[in-house]
Design a protein around this motif. Structure first.
Motif, short mmCIF file in Angstrom:
data_model
loop_
_atom_site.label_atom_id
_atom_site.label_comp_id
_atom_site.label_asym_id
_atom_site.label_seq_id
_atom_site.Cartn_x
_atom_site.Cartn_y
_atom_site.Cartn_z
N THR A 1 43.51 61.70 -5.47
CA THR A 1 43.59 61.43 -6.91
C THR A 1 43.04 62.63 -7.69
O THR A 1 43.77 63.55 -8.00
CB THR A 1 42.81 60.15 -7.25
N THR A 2 41.76 62.61 -7.97
CA THR A 2 41.13 63.66 -8.78
C THR A 2 41.31 65.05 -8.22
O THR A 2 41.50 66.01 -8.97
CB THR A 2 39.62 63.35 -8.93
N LEU A 3 41.29 65.18 -6.90
CA LEU A 3 41.33 66.50 -6.27
C LEU A 3 42.67 66.79 -5.59
O LEU A 3 42.75 67.68 -4.75
CB LEU A 3 40.19 66.62 -5.25
N SER A 4 43.71 66.07 -5.96
CA SER A 4 44.99 66.26 -5.28
C SER A 4 45.58 67.66 -5.48
O SER A 4 46.41 68.11 -4.70
CB SER A 4 45.99 65.20 -5.75
N GLU A 5 45.14 68.36 -6.53
CA GLU A 5 45.59 69.74 -6.76
C GLU A 5 45.03 70.69 -5.70
O GLU A 5 45.53 71.80 -5.52
CB GLU A 5 45.16 70.20 -8.15
N TYR A 6 43.99 70.23 -4.98
CA TYR A 6 43.33 71.08 -3.98
C TYR A 6 43.72 70.69 -2.55
O TYR A 6 43.12 71.19 -1.60
CB TYR A 6 41.81 71.00 -4.15
N VAL A 7 44.69 69.82 -2.42
CA VAL A 7 45.19 69.41 -1.10
C VAL A 7 46.63 69.87 -0.97
O VAL A 7 47.47 69.58 -1.82
CB VAL A 7 45.10 67.88 -0.92
N LEU A 8 46.93 70.61 0.09
CA LEU A 8 48.28 71.07 0.36
C LEU A 8 48.93 70.18 1.42
O LEU A 8 48.26 69.77 2.38
CB LEU A 8 48.29 72.52 0.85
N VAL A 9 50.19 69.90 1.25
CA VAL A 9 50.95 69.11 2.23
C VAL A 9 52.20 69.89 2.59
O VAL A 9 52.77 70.61 1.77
CB VAL A 9 51.30 67.71 1.69
#
Length: 247
Positions: free
Chosen positions: A44-52
């Motif tokens: 949620t809050t940090l989804s910009e910092y997770v790569l898929v």
């Protein structure tokens, strides 16, 4: 393999099952309580910092993931509590409404059937590029050397700086980081801490944990300290700080 690598923010459909991807993490590695400060926010809050990443030929099936966290360094030396330290720092910065001034890699996980195909290097490159797009001039990483578990009694201060004849690190994962432009900086001697009762450790490992002393646990980088009289065991994992300049 033609990959599509995006942020989780761009591909929210991956969020419900992102942590269910088949992996090789040992159960005890999932019991660091500090992880609970990051992973509930990662989708949620940090989804910009997770790569898929998924295969363009098989879209929608997760191939790999890579997580980072912004944190407050305040211009100080990289912390001895490594992985735990940057997660805690990032969480406190958000709670205090402070602006992060640094970014750290946390993990790269490759689907089990694709290990050894070079995807880790690809995801590391994608992390570097994304951190640069976010405006950071350096990506740091508390690296967990992949071969260290074969030498649990070797001090990390010795292992981390062991090189091959060609000057590259002895450890394969450290080698990937150095080849990508990273520099080994220092050891984080207490990067992760996992504590539990003896019953919990028996459940996590299948080992008896019936004698006081050190216990070699498969997958652990150092021995686990077991205290039968006081009914607990503690694992303190050292990692290796690597700095990736991005400019």
């Amino acid at each position: 393999m033609p990959l599509k690598i995006t942020t989780l923010a761009e591909r929210p459909e991956f969020a419900p099952g992102i942590w269910d991807m088949d992996h090789t993490w040992h159960p005890f590695m999932l019991e660091d309580p500090v992880a609970d400060l990051f992973y509930p926010l990662a989708t949620t809050t940090l989804s910009e910092y997770v790569l898929v990443a998924d295969d363009e030929a098989e879209p929608g099936r997760l191939v790999a993931r890579a997580s980072m966290t912004p944190f407050r360094s305040n211009g100080t030396e990289l912390p001895d509590d490594g992985w735990d330290g940057v997660i805690r720092s990032g969480w406190l910065a958000r709670a205090r409404d402070e602006t992060p001034d640094a970014i750290s890699a946390l993990e790269i996980t490759i689907r089990r059937d694709l290990l050894g195909t070079g995807l880790s290097s690809v995801m590391l490159g994608a992390m570097r590029e994304h951190a640069a797009r976010l405006g950071y001039c350096e990506l740091v990483a508390p690296v967990r050397p992949t071969m260290k578990h074969l030498e649990p009694h070797t001090p990390m201060s010795e292992y981390a700086f062991r090189n091959r004849a060609d000057g590259l690190p002895h450890d394969a994962w450290l080698r990937v980081h150095v080849r990508a432009g990273g520099k080994i900086v220092k050891v984080a001697p207490r990067s992760m801490v996992v504590a539990g009762t003896l019953a919990e450790w028996r459940e996590w490992t299948g080992l008896p944990f019936d004698r006081t002393g050190t216990v070699e646990v498969p997958g652990a980088l150092t021995p686990v300290h077991c205290d039968v009289e006081h009914d607990h065991a503690v694992y303190v994992e050292p990692n290796v700080w690597v700095s990736h300049p991005l400019t």
